[in-house]
Scaffold this active site. Structure first.
Site, PDB file in Angstrom:
ATOM      1  N   GLY A   1      -3.223  12.840  16.576  1.00  0.00           N
ATOM      2  CA  GLY A   1      -4.638  12.775  16.219  1.00  0.00           C
ATOM      3  C   GLY A   1      -5.523  13.488  17.213  1.00  0.00           C
ATOM      4  O   GLY A   1      -5.053  14.163  18.136  1.00  0.00           O
TER       5      GLY A   1
ATOM      6  N   ARG B   1       1.663   8.674  16.710  1.00  0.00           N
ATOM      7  CA  ARG B   1       0.356   9.014  16.145  1.00  0.00           C
ATOM      8  C   ARG B   1       0.021  10.427  16.601  1.00  0.00           C
ATOM      9  O   ARG B   1       0.189  10.773  17.788  1.00  0.00           O
ATOM     10  CB  ARG B   1      -0.701   8.020  16.635  1.00  0.00           C
ATOM     11  CG  ARG B   1      -2.112   8.535  16.494  1.00  0.00           C
ATOM     12  CD  ARG B   1      -3.166   7.466  16.530  1.00  0.00           C
ATOM     13  NE  ARG B   1      -4.453   7.986  16.938  1.00  0.00           N
ATOM     14  CZ  ARG B   1      -5.219   8.817  16.220  1.00  0.00           C
ATOM     15  NH1 ARG B   1      -4.815   9.258  15.045  1.00  0.00           N
ATOM     16  NH2 ARG B   1      -6.373   9.245  16.689  1.00  0.00           N
TER      17      ARG B   1
ATOM     18  N   HIS C   1       0.802  -1.233   0.000  1.00  0.00           N
ATOM     19  CA  HIS C   1       0.000   0.000   0.000  1.00  0.00           C
ATOM     20  C   HIS C   1       0.831   1.278   0.000  1.00  0.00           C
ATOM     21  O   HIS C   1       0.274   2.368   0.078  1.00  0.00           O
ATOM     22  CB  HIS C   1      -0.946   0.011   1.215  1.00  0.00           C
ATOM     23  CG  HIS C   1      -1.870  -1.165   1.229  1.00  0.00           C
ATOM     24  ND1 HIS C   1      -1.537  -2.357   1.838  1.00  0.00           N
ATOM     25  CD2 HIS C   1      -3.089  -1.352   0.662  1.00  0.00           C
ATOM     26  CE1 HIS C   1      -2.526  -3.218   1.669  1.00  0.00           C
ATOM     27  NE2 HIS C   1      -3.466  -2.651   0.962  1.00  0.00           N
TER      28      HIS C   1
ATOM     29  N   ASP D   1     -13.553  17.037  20.964  1.00  0.00           N
ATOM     30  CA  ASP D   1     -14.948  17.102  21.394  1.00  0.00           C
ATOM     31  C   ASP D   1     -15.095  16.419  22.750  1.00  0.00           C
ATOM     32  O   ASP D   1     -14.250  15.612  23.129  1.00  0.00           O
ATOM     33  CB  ASP D   1     -15.873  16.451  20.354  1.00  0.00           C
ATOM     34  CG  ASP D   1     -15.367  15.089  19.900  1.00  0.00           C
ATOM     35  OD1 ASP D   1     -14.425  15.046  19.095  1.00  0.00           O
ATOM     36  OD2 ASP D   1     -15.883  14.075  20.383  1.00  0.00           O
TER      37      ASP D   1
ATOM     38  N   GLY E   1      -4.373  10.684  11.087  1.00  0.00           N
ATOM     39  CA  GLY E   1      -5.372   9.871  10.385  1.00  0.00           C
ATOM     40  C   GLY E   1      -5.654  10.407   8.986  1.00  0.00           C
ATOM     41  O   GLY E   1      -5.756   9.652   8.025  1.00  0.00           O
TER      42      GLY E   1
ATOM     43  N   MET F   1      -9.543   5.968  17.778  1.00  0.00           N
ATOM     44  CA  MET F   1      -9.814   4.721  17.047  1.00  0.00           C
ATOM     45  C   MET F   1      -8.578   3.997  16.512  1.00  0.00           C
ATOM     46  O   MET F   1      -8.712   3.095  15.694  1.00  0.00           O
ATOM     47  CB  MET F   1     -10.779   5.015  15.884  1.00  0.00           C
ATOM     48  CG  MET F   1     -12.095   5.601  16.352  1.00  0.00           C
ATOM     49  SD  MET F   1     -13.300   5.807  15.032  1.00  0.00           S
ATOM     50  CE  MET F   1     -13.724   4.109  14.700  1.00  0.00           C
TER      51      MET F   1
HETATM   52  N1  HPA Z   1     -14.924   8.814  19.117  1.00  0.00           N
HETATM   53  C1  HPA Z   1     -13.975   8.143  18.448  1.00  0.00           C
HETATM   54  N2  HPA Z   1     -12.942   8.755  17.877  1.00  0.00           N
HETATM   55  C2  HPA Z   1     -12.853  10.092  17.991  1.00  0.00           C
HETATM   56  C3  HPA Z   1     -13.807  10.839  18.671  1.00  0.00           C
HETATM   57  C4  HPA Z   1     -14.891  10.146  19.262  1.00  0.00           C
HETATM   58  O1  HPA Z   1     -15.766  10.757  19.884  1.00  0.00           O
HETATM   59  N3  HPA Z   1     -13.434  12.153  18.598  1.00  0.00           N
HETATM   60  C5  HPA Z   1     -12.285  12.196  17.888  1.00  0.00           C
HETATM   61  N4  HPA Z   1     -11.931  10.956  17.513  1.00  0.00           N
END
Ligand code: HPA
Length: 236
Positions: free
Chosen positions: A89, A87, A4, A206, A20, A182
Site C-alpha cells: 500500500g 499488505r 464476503h 505524500d 487496498g 490505515m
Molecule cells: N493518511 C492516511 N493514510 C494514507 C495517507 C495519509 O496521509 N497517505 C496514504 N495513505
C-alpha cells in the site's frame, strides 16, 4: 464461500498480497502473475490467484481502513487457511528522514483505533510484523538495490484520513514513527490471532510535513518496485 469472499477452499493460495484498491489487485494479477483467475467479485472487492515464478499466490483487495481490512484478512485466515499476508500500500510520510517514493517496512503499527483496547480488556497490544518476513524483505530490498530508499521502523494506522490538524502525527514522528496509513495494525493483530505471518510494505505517496505528493507516473514506478520486493519476499 465465506461471508464476503465467494471462493471455494483451495481457490486461494496460502500466500496473499493485499492492496487496498481492488483495481490494484486486478492490475497486479494482470501484470505480475501468470495464469491468474478471478475468485471473488463480491462488492467489487476483486481477488485473483495465479503464479509467480511457479509459486501459487493470491492478491486480494482489502478496501480502506482497519474495519474493511480485518473483514477480508480474517476470512482469509479463518476460512481459507492463509498462512502469510503482505499488505502492499501507500502511506504518508510524517518524518523528515523519509522522502516521497521511499519504501517503508513496518516493524510495528501504532493505531488510533480501539480494536485492541476492546480485545485486551482496556490494555494495549503492540501489533508487530513477522520478524522472518521482515528480515527476508530487508534482504530482498538489498538484492534489488533499494536499500538507499528503504526504511524499517514503526508506522501509524489511523482511523481517519482527514482531520489530524492537532499535531498527533508530529507527536508520533517525535517518537520515531515513519509514516501513516490505515490498515497495518489490523493486519498484524489478525495475524497474531491466527498465528500467521504478516508484513506491511508501503511506498510513500505524500509527505505530510513538506506537502509534496507523487505524480501518477511516479506512483506507477514506485508501485512496480514495491511489487518486485513484495513478490520476492512472498515466495521465499
Ligand atoms: N493518511 C492516511 N493514510 C494514507 C495517507 C495519509 O496521509 N497517505 C496514504 N495513505
Amino acid at each position: 464461500m465465506s461471508t464476503h469472499i465467494n471462493a471455494a477452499k483451495g481457490d486461494i493460495a496460502e500466500v496473499v498480497l493485499m492492496p487496498g484498491d481492488p483495481l490494484r489487485a486486478k492490475y497486479v494479477a494482470e501484470n505480475f502473475l501468470e495464469n491468474a483467475v478471478c475468485y471473488n467479485e463480491v462488492r467489487g472487492m476483486y481477488g485473483f490467484t495465479g503464479t509467480y515464478k511457479g509459486h501459487k499466490i493470491s492478491v486480494q483487495g482489502s478496501g480502506m481502513g482497519i474495519p474493511s481490512f480485518m473483514i477480508y484478512v480474517t476470512e482469509l485466515f479463518k476460512e481459507y487457511d492463509v498462512k502469510r499476508v503482505l499488505r502492499i500500500g501507500t502511506c504518508g510520510a510524517i518524518n523528515k528522514d523519509v522522502n516521497i517514493r521511499d519504501i517503508i517496512l513496518g516493524v510495528s503499527a501504532n493505531t488510533t483505533s480501539n480494536i485492541n483496547r476492546t480485545r485486551f480488556m482496556g490494555y494495549d497490544f503492540c501489533p508487530t510484523a513477522d520478524f522472518k518476513l521482515l528480515y527476508t524483505a530487508y534482504q530482498k530490498a538489498e538484492e534489488l538495490g533499494f536499500l538507499d530508499h528503504t526504511h524499517v521502523g514503526p508506522i501509524l494506522s489511523t482511523d481517519e484520513f482527514y482531520g489530524h490538524d492537532d499535531g498527533l502525527e508530529a507527536r508520533y514522528a517525535e517518537y520515531g514513527v515513519l509514516g501513516v496509513e490505515m490498515e497495518a495494525a489490523g493486519l498484524y493483530t489478525a495475524a497474531a490471532a491466527y498465528k500467521a505471518e504478516a508484513l506491511a510494505i508501503l511506498t510513500v505517496s505524500d509527505h505530510i510535513v513538506t506537502g509534496e505528493a507523487t505524480s501518477s507516473e511516479e506512483r506507477e514506478k514506485t508501485f512496480t518496485d514495491m511489487m518486485k520486493l513484495a513478490l520476492e519476499t512472498a515466495i521465499s
